[in-house]
Write a protein that holds these residues in place. Sequence first.
Motif, PDB file in Angstrom:
ATOM      1  N   SER A   5       0.828  -1.210   0.000  1.00 53.75           N
ATOM      2  CA  SER A   5       0.000   0.000   0.000  1.00 53.75           C
ATOM      3  C   SER A   5       0.861   1.258   0.000  1.00 53.75           C
ATOM      4  O   SER A   5       0.461   2.296  -0.527  1.00 53.75           O
ATOM      5  N   GLN A   6       2.040   1.158   0.618  1.00 49.79           N
ATOM      6  CA  GLN A   6       2.948   2.295   0.657  1.00 49.79           C
ATOM      7  C   GLN A   6       3.834   2.383  -0.577  1.00 49.79           C
ATOM      8  O   GLN A   6       4.327   3.459  -0.917  1.00 49.79           O
ATOM      9  N   THR A   7       4.025   1.268  -1.255  1.00 52.20           N
ATOM     10  CA  THR A   7       4.977   1.209  -2.376  1.00 52.20           C
ATOM     11  C   THR A   7       4.309   1.354  -3.731  1.00 52.20           C
ATOM     12  O   THR A   7       4.846   2.008  -4.630  1.00 52.20           O
ATOM     13  N   TYR A   8       3.126   0.751  -3.887  1.00 55.30           N
ATOM     14  CA  TYR A   8       2.489   0.693  -5.208  1.00 55.30           C
ATOM     15  C   TYR A   8       1.207   1.524  -5.231  1.00 55.30           C
ATOM     16  O   TYR A   8       0.251   1.219  -4.514  1.00 55.30           O
ATOM     17  N   PRO A   9       1.173   2.562  -6.069  1.00 55.91           N
ATOM     18  CA  PRO A   9      -0.029   3.389  -6.174  1.00 55.91           C
ATOM     19  C   PRO A   9      -1.240   2.546  -6.561  1.00 55.91           C
ATOM     20  O   PRO A   9      -1.173   1.717  -7.461  1.00 55.91           O
TER      21      PRO A   9
ATOM     22  N   SER B 199       4.536  -9.113 -11.315  1.00 56.43           N
ATOM     23  CA  SER B 199       4.531  -7.690 -10.976  1.00 56.43           C
ATOM     24  C   SER B 199       3.325  -7.289 -10.120  1.00 56.43           C
ATOM     25  O   SER B 199       2.172  -7.445 -10.544  1.00 56.43           O
ATOM     26  N   ILE B 200       3.584  -6.760  -8.929  1.00 53.60           N
ATOM     27  CA  ILE B 200       2.514  -6.273  -8.061  1.00 53.60           C
ATOM     28  C   ILE B 200       1.871  -5.036  -8.678  1.00 53.60           C
ATOM     29  O   ILE B 200       0.652  -4.849  -8.619  1.00 53.60           O
ATOM     30  N   GLU B 201       2.676  -4.184  -9.294  1.00 53.37           N
ATOM     31  CA  GLU B 201       2.158  -2.965  -9.915  1.00 53.37           C
ATOM     32  C   GLU B 201       1.168  -3.296 -11.025  1.00 53.37           C
ATOM     33  O   GLU B 201       0.105  -2.677 -11.141  1.00 53.37           O
ATOM     34  N   ASP B 202       1.512  -4.294 -11.851  1.00 59.92           N
ATOM     35  CA  ASP B 202       0.598  -4.705 -12.918  1.00 59.92           C
ATOM     36  C   ASP B 202      -0.680  -5.293 -12.338  1.00 59.92           C
ATOM     37  O   ASP B 202      -1.774  -5.055 -12.856  1.00 59.92           O
ATOM     38  N   ARG B 203      -0.561  -6.055 -11.262  1.00 65.65           N
ATOM     39  CA  ARG B 203      -1.761  -6.617 -10.629  1.00 65.65           C
ATOM     40  C   ARG B 203      -2.689  -5.507 -10.162  1.00 65.65           C
ATOM     41  O   ARG B 203      -3.906  -5.596 -10.307  1.00 65.65           O
ATOM     42  N   CYS B 204      -2.093  -4.460  -9.551  1.00 66.79           N
ATOM     43  CA  CYS B 204      -2.899  -3.325  -9.091  1.00 66.79           C
ATOM     44  C   CYS B 204      -3.723  -2.753 -10.231  1.00 66.79           C
ATOM     45  O   CYS B 204      -4.916  -2.466 -10.083  1.00 66.79           O
ATOM     46  N   ARG B 205      -3.067  -2.562 -11.363  1.00 70.80           N
ATOM     47  CA  ARG B 205      -3.747  -1.945 -12.498  1.00 70.80           C
ATOM     48  C   ARG B 205      -4.871  -2.823 -13.035  1.00 70.80           C
ATOM     49  O   ARG B 205      -5.966  -2.338 -13.342  1.00 70.80           O
ATOM     50  N   PHE B 206      -4.623  -4.119 -13.138  1.00 74.57           N
ATOM     51  CA  PHE B 206      -5.672  -5.016 -13.613  1.00 74.57           C
ATOM     52  C   PHE B 206      -6.814  -5.108 -12.600  1.00 74.57           C
ATOM     53  O   PHE B 206      -7.987  -5.108 -12.977  1.00 74.57           O
ATOM     54  N   ASP B 207      -6.478  -5.192 -11.322  1.00 75.19           N
ATOM     55  CA  ASP B 207      -7.511  -5.298 -10.288  1.00 75.19           C
ATOM     56  C   ASP B 207      -8.399  -4.057 -10.254  1.00 75.19           C
ATOM     57  O   ASP B 207      -9.633  -4.162 -10.172  1.00 75.19           O
ATOM     58  N   ASN B 208      -7.790  -2.874 -10.315  1.00 74.78           N
ATOM     59  CA  ASN B 208      -8.581  -1.649 -10.280  1.00 74.78           C
ATOM     60  C   ASN B 208      -9.377  -1.449 -11.557  1.00 74.78           C
ATOM     61  O   ASN B 208     -10.499  -0.928 -11.528  1.00 74.78           O
ATOM     62  N   ALA B 209      -8.822  -1.878 -12.693  1.00 72.83           N
ATOM     63  CA  ALA B 209      -9.574  -1.810 -13.947  1.00 72.83           C
ATOM     64  C   ALA B 209     -10.788  -2.726 -13.876  1.00 72.83           C
ATOM     65  O   ALA B 209     -11.884  -2.371 -14.351  1.00 72.83           O
ATOM     66  N   TYR B 210     -10.620  -3.904 -13.265  1.00 70.29           N
ATOM     67  CA  TYR B 210     -11.745  -4.829 -13.089  1.00 70.29           C
ATOM     68  C   TYR B 210     -12.855  -4.187 -12.251  1.00 70.29           C
ATOM     69  O   TYR B 210     -14.040  -4.246 -12.609  1.00 70.29           O
TER      70      TYR B 210
END
Length: 276
Positions: free
Chosen positions: A209-213, A239-250
Amino acid sequence: QAEGGEGVPVLRTDEEVERAVIQNGVRAVLAVAPSVRAEQAPLLRSLADAGCLVWEVDADAAPHPARERLAGFACRRLDLEPPAGGGAGKRMLDILVSGTLLLLVSPLLLVCAVTLRICDGPGVVFRQERIGRNGQPFTLLKFRTHRPVDEHESATRWSVANENEMRRFCRMLRRTSLDELLQLWNVLRGDMSLVGPRPERPFFVSQFSQTYPGYAARHRMRTGITGLAQINGLRGDTSIEDRCRFDNAYIDDWSLWQDVCILLRTAAALVRPTGS
Protein backbone atom coordinates in the motif's frame (compact mmCIF):
# COMPACT_ATOMS: atom_id res chain seq x y z
CA GLN A 1 -2.90 18.83 14.92
CA ALA A 2 0.87 19.11 15.33
CA GLU A 3 2.22 19.44 18.86
CA GLY A 4 3.13 22.89 20.20
CA GLY A 5 1.43 25.10 17.65
CA GLU A 6 -0.83 25.69 14.70
CA GLY A 7 -0.27 22.51 12.75
CA VAL A 8 -2.23 20.77 10.03
CA PRO A 9 -5.58 19.66 11.50
CA VAL A 10 -6.07 15.90 11.79
CA LEU A 11 -9.58 14.49 11.58
CA ARG A 12 -9.99 11.42 13.77
CA THR A 13 -13.75 10.81 14.14
CA ASP A 14 -16.83 10.77 11.91
CA GLU A 15 -18.14 13.81 13.80
CA GLU A 16 -14.95 15.80 13.10
CA VAL A 17 -15.13 14.84 9.42
CA GLU A 18 -18.75 15.91 9.12
CA ARG A 19 -18.11 19.22 10.90
CA ALA A 20 -15.07 20.03 8.73
CA VAL A 21 -16.97 19.21 5.54
CA ILE A 22 -19.89 21.45 6.51
CA GLN A 23 -17.80 24.34 7.82
CA ASN A 24 -15.55 24.44 4.77
CA GLY A 25 -18.11 23.57 2.11
CA VAL A 26 -16.04 20.60 0.95
CA ARG A 27 -17.36 18.93 -2.20
CA ALA A 28 -14.36 16.88 -3.35
CA VAL A 29 -11.45 15.13 -1.61
CA LEU A 30 -8.15 14.14 -3.19
CA ALA A 31 -6.27 11.14 -1.79
CA VAL A 32 -2.72 11.01 -3.10
CA ALA A 33 -1.33 7.52 -3.75
CA PRO A 34 0.42 5.73 -2.20
CA SER A 35 -0.96 7.32 0.96
CA VAL A 36 -4.33 5.64 0.34
CA ARG A 37 -3.98 2.66 2.66
CA ALA A 38 -6.44 -0.01 3.71
CA GLU A 39 -6.65 1.39 7.24
CA GLN A 40 -7.81 4.75 5.83
CA ALA A 41 -10.89 3.23 4.21
CA PRO A 42 -13.23 4.15 7.12
CA LEU A 43 -12.19 7.83 6.90
CA LEU A 44 -12.67 7.91 3.13
CA ARG A 45 -16.12 6.28 3.52
CA SER A 46 -17.02 8.91 6.11
CA LEU A 47 -16.12 11.63 3.62
CA ALA A 48 -18.19 9.94 0.94
CA ASP A 49 -21.12 9.61 3.36
CA ALA A 50 -20.81 13.35 4.03
CA GLY A 51 -21.47 14.01 0.34
CA CYS A 52 -17.91 14.38 -0.96
CA LEU A 53 -16.55 12.98 -4.18
CA VAL A 54 -13.37 11.07 -3.31
CA TRP A 55 -10.61 10.93 -5.93
CA GLU A 56 -7.30 9.09 -5.94
CA VAL A 57 -4.43 10.89 -7.64
CA ASP A 58 -2.01 8.38 -9.15
CA ALA A 59 1.10 9.80 -10.80
CA ASP A 60 2.09 6.45 -12.30
CA ALA A 61 -1.28 5.14 -13.47
CA ALA A 62 -1.58 3.83 -17.01
CA PRO A 63 -4.02 5.65 -19.34
CA HIS A 64 -7.60 4.45 -18.86
CA PRO A 65 -10.90 5.75 -20.29
CA ALA A 66 -12.40 6.00 -16.79
CA ARG A 67 -9.59 8.23 -15.51
CA GLU A 68 -9.38 12.02 -15.71
CA ARG A 69 -6.36 14.29 -15.42
CA LEU A 70 -5.58 16.70 -12.59
CA ALA A 71 -2.49 18.93 -12.88
CA GLY A 72 -1.15 16.44 -15.40
CA PHE A 73 -1.67 13.41 -13.15
CA ALA A 74 -4.09 10.52 -13.58
CA CYS A 75 -7.10 10.89 -11.31
CA ARG A 76 -9.61 8.14 -10.63
CA ARG A 77 -12.82 8.45 -8.67
CA LEU A 78 -12.91 5.99 -5.78
CA ASP A 79 -16.18 4.10 -5.52
CA LEU A 80 -16.30 3.33 -1.82
CA GLU A 81 -19.40 1.21 -2.19
CA PRO A 82 -19.80 -1.86 -4.44
CA PRO A 83 -20.39 -0.98 -8.12
CA ALA A 84 -24.03 -0.69 -9.15
CA GLY A 85 -25.61 -4.15 -8.98
CA GLY A 86 -22.39 -5.53 -7.48
CA GLY A 87 -23.97 -6.16 -4.10
CA ALA A 88 -26.95 -8.50 -4.48
CA GLY A 89 -26.18 -9.76 -8.00
CA LYS A 90 -22.54 -10.61 -7.31
CA ARG A 91 -23.35 -12.18 -3.95
CA MET A 92 -26.13 -14.30 -5.48
CA LEU A 93 -23.72 -15.61 -8.12
CA ASP A 94 -21.15 -16.39 -5.42
CA ILE A 95 -23.62 -18.35 -3.29
CA LEU A 96 -25.11 -20.27 -6.21
CA VAL A 97 -21.80 -21.27 -7.82
CA SER A 98 -19.77 -21.91 -4.65
CA GLY A 99 -22.57 -23.92 -3.03
CA THR A 100 -23.05 -26.05 -6.16
CA LEU A 101 -19.32 -26.61 -6.61
CA LEU A 102 -18.83 -27.58 -2.96
CA LEU A 103 -21.49 -30.27 -3.36
CA LEU A 104 -19.99 -31.51 -6.63
CA VAL A 105 -16.35 -31.58 -5.53
CA SER A 106 -16.87 -32.78 -1.94
CA PRO A 107 -15.75 -36.35 -2.86
CA LEU A 108 -12.60 -34.88 -4.47
CA LEU A 109 -11.95 -32.73 -1.38
CA LEU A 110 -12.23 -35.82 0.79
CA VAL A 111 -9.81 -37.78 -1.41
CA CYS A 112 -7.30 -34.89 -1.35
CA ALA A 113 -7.57 -34.56 2.43
CA VAL A 114 -7.09 -38.29 3.09
CA THR A 115 -4.21 -38.59 0.60
CA LEU A 116 -2.48 -35.52 2.04
CA ARG A 117 -2.89 -36.92 5.56
CA ILE A 118 -1.33 -40.24 4.55
CA CYS A 119 1.49 -38.71 2.51
CA ASP A 120 2.48 -35.81 4.73
CA GLY A 121 1.04 -36.31 8.20
CA PRO A 122 -1.50 -34.36 10.25
CA GLY A 123 -2.50 -30.76 9.61
CA VAL A 124 -4.30 -31.09 6.29
CA VAL A 125 -5.93 -27.64 6.29
CA PHE A 126 -3.78 -24.50 6.16
CA ARG A 127 -5.28 -21.38 7.76
CA GLN A 128 -3.82 -17.93 7.28
CA GLU A 129 -4.95 -14.37 7.98
CA ARG A 130 -5.59 -12.35 4.85
CA ILE A 131 -6.99 -8.87 4.23
CA GLY A 132 -10.37 -8.59 2.56
CA ARG A 133 -12.83 -5.91 1.60
CA ASN A 134 -12.36 -2.53 3.30
CA GLY A 135 -9.19 -3.79 4.98
CA GLN A 136 -11.02 -6.33 7.15
CA PRO A 137 -9.03 -9.48 8.07
CA PHE A 138 -10.38 -12.99 7.58
CA THR A 139 -9.05 -16.55 7.77
CA LEU A 140 -8.28 -18.02 4.35
CA LEU A 141 -8.44 -21.81 3.93
CA LYS A 142 -6.25 -23.97 1.70
CA PHE A 143 -4.94 -27.51 1.61
CA ARG A 144 -1.51 -27.44 3.22
CA THR A 145 1.22 -28.09 0.66
CA HIS A 146 4.16 -26.77 2.69
CA ARG A 147 5.12 -26.47 6.36
CA PRO A 148 6.62 -23.04 7.13
CA VAL A 149 9.27 -22.89 9.83
CA ASP A 150 6.99 -20.83 12.10
CA GLU A 151 4.11 -18.33 12.08
CA HIS A 152 6.49 -15.43 11.42
CA GLU A 153 7.82 -17.02 8.25
CA SER A 154 4.30 -17.83 7.12
CA ALA A 155 3.17 -14.23 7.62
CA THR A 156 6.19 -12.31 6.33
CA ARG A 157 8.08 -14.36 3.76
CA TRP A 158 6.87 -13.78 0.21
CA SER A 159 7.52 -17.32 -1.00
CA VAL A 160 7.40 -19.92 1.75
CA ALA A 161 7.54 -22.93 -0.51
CA ASN A 162 10.22 -24.39 -2.75
CA GLU A 163 8.44 -26.79 -5.08
CA ASN A 164 11.56 -28.94 -5.42
CA GLU A 165 11.38 -29.70 -1.70
CA MET A 166 7.66 -30.60 -1.73
CA ARG A 167 6.27 -34.09 -1.83
CA ARG A 168 4.96 -35.11 -5.23
CA PHE A 169 1.30 -34.99 -4.20
CA CYS A 170 1.73 -31.47 -2.74
CA ARG A 171 3.33 -30.28 -5.98
CA MET A 172 0.39 -31.69 -7.89
CA LEU A 173 -2.10 -29.84 -5.65
CA ARG A 174 -0.33 -26.53 -6.29
CA ARG A 175 0.15 -27.00 -10.01
CA THR A 176 -3.51 -27.88 -10.55
CA SER A 177 -4.73 -25.24 -8.03
CA LEU A 178 -6.64 -27.98 -6.19
CA ASP A 179 -5.18 -26.61 -2.96
CA GLU A 180 -7.35 -23.50 -3.50
CA LEU A 181 -10.67 -25.40 -3.61
CA LEU A 182 -11.28 -24.95 0.12
CA GLN A 183 -11.68 -21.23 -0.55
CA LEU A 184 -15.11 -22.05 -1.93
CA TRP A 185 -16.09 -22.20 1.75
CA ASN A 186 -14.67 -18.68 2.21
CA VAL A 187 -16.87 -17.57 -0.69
CA LEU A 188 -19.98 -19.23 0.71
CA ARG A 189 -19.33 -17.60 4.10
CA GLY A 190 -18.98 -14.17 2.49
CA ASP A 191 -15.28 -13.66 3.30
CA MET A 192 -14.44 -13.70 -0.40
CA SER A 193 -16.02 -13.64 -3.84
CA LEU A 194 -15.47 -16.01 -6.74
CA VAL A 195 -13.98 -13.14 -8.76
CA GLY A 196 -11.97 -10.24 -7.36
CA PRO A 197 -8.46 -9.14 -6.41
CA ARG A 198 -6.48 -11.89 -4.71
CA PRO A 199 -6.22 -11.42 -0.91
CA GLU A 200 -2.82 -10.90 0.65
CA ARG A 201 -1.32 -11.14 4.15
CA PRO A 202 -1.44 -8.05 6.42
CA PHE A 203 2.35 -7.65 6.38
CA PHE A 204 2.44 -7.36 2.58
CA VAL A 205 -0.75 -5.28 2.34
CA SER A 206 0.94 -2.67 4.53
CA GLN A 207 4.14 -2.76 2.45
CA PHE A 208 2.46 -2.77 -0.95
CA SER A 209 0.00 0.00 0.00
CA GLN A 210 2.95 2.30 0.66
CA THR A 211 4.98 1.21 -2.38
CA TYR A 212 2.49 0.69 -5.21
CA PRO A 213 -0.03 3.39 -6.17
CA GLY A 214 -3.56 2.06 -6.21
CA TYR A 215 -2.84 -1.07 -4.20
CA ALA A 216 -5.10 -0.19 -1.27
CA ALA A 217 -7.90 0.77 -3.66
CA ARG A 218 -8.18 -2.94 -4.58
CA HIS A 219 -9.95 -3.45 -1.25
CA ARG A 220 -13.03 -1.60 -2.46
CA MET A 221 -14.47 -4.97 -3.42
CA ARG A 222 -14.39 -8.45 -1.88
CA THR A 223 -11.23 -10.35 -2.70
CA GLY A 224 -11.60 -13.36 -4.99
CA ILE A 225 -10.39 -16.85 -5.83
CA THR A 226 -9.62 -15.68 -9.35
CA GLY A 227 -9.61 -12.35 -11.12
CA LEU A 228 -8.77 -10.31 -14.20
CA ALA A 229 -5.10 -10.20 -13.19
CA GLN A 230 -4.90 -13.99 -12.80
CA ILE A 231 -6.43 -14.84 -16.18
CA ASN A 232 -3.89 -12.46 -17.73
CA GLY A 233 -0.99 -14.43 -16.30
CA LEU A 234 -0.34 -12.36 -13.17
CA ARG A 235 -0.04 -15.18 -10.65
CA GLY A 236 2.67 -16.16 -8.23
CA ASP A 237 5.87 -14.13 -8.40
CA THR A 238 4.73 -11.50 -10.92
CA SER A 239 4.53 -7.69 -10.98
CA ILE A 240 2.51 -6.27 -8.06
CA GLU A 241 2.16 -2.96 -9.92
CA ASP A 242 0.60 -4.71 -12.92
CA ARG A 243 -1.76 -6.62 -10.63
CA CYS A 244 -2.90 -3.32 -9.09
CA ARG A 245 -3.75 -1.95 -12.50
CA PHE A 246 -5.67 -5.02 -13.61
CA ASP A 247 -7.51 -5.30 -10.29
CA ASN A 248 -8.58 -1.65 -10.28
CA ALA A 249 -9.57 -1.81 -13.95
CA TYR A 250 -11.74 -4.83 -13.09
CA ILE A 251 -13.48 -2.93 -10.26
CA ASP A 252 -13.89 0.25 -12.34
CA ASP A 253 -15.57 -1.69 -15.17
CA TRP A 254 -17.34 -4.33 -13.09
CA SER A 255 -20.33 -6.20 -14.51
CA LEU A 256 -21.90 -9.56 -13.76
CA TRP A 257 -21.14 -10.64 -17.32
CA GLN A 258 -17.45 -9.83 -16.79
CA ASP A 259 -17.48 -12.13 -13.73
CA VAL A 260 -18.99 -14.94 -15.79
CA CYS A 261 -16.36 -14.49 -18.52
CA ILE A 262 -13.52 -14.53 -15.99
CA LEU A 263 -14.89 -17.72 -14.40
CA LEU A 264 -15.14 -19.41 -17.81
CA ARG A 265 -11.57 -18.39 -18.71
CA THR A 266 -10.36 -19.63 -15.33
CA ALA A 267 -12.05 -23.00 -15.89
CA ALA A 268 -10.41 -23.25 -19.31
CA ALA A 269 -6.99 -22.40 -17.83
CA LEU A 270 -7.32 -25.21 -15.27
CA VAL A 271 -7.17 -27.67 -18.16
CA ARG A 272 -3.62 -26.49 -18.81
CA PRO A 273 -2.40 -25.62 -15.28
CA THR A 274 0.85 -23.75 -14.79
CA GLY A 275 0.91 -23.51 -10.99
CA SER A 276 0.76 -20.43 -8.76
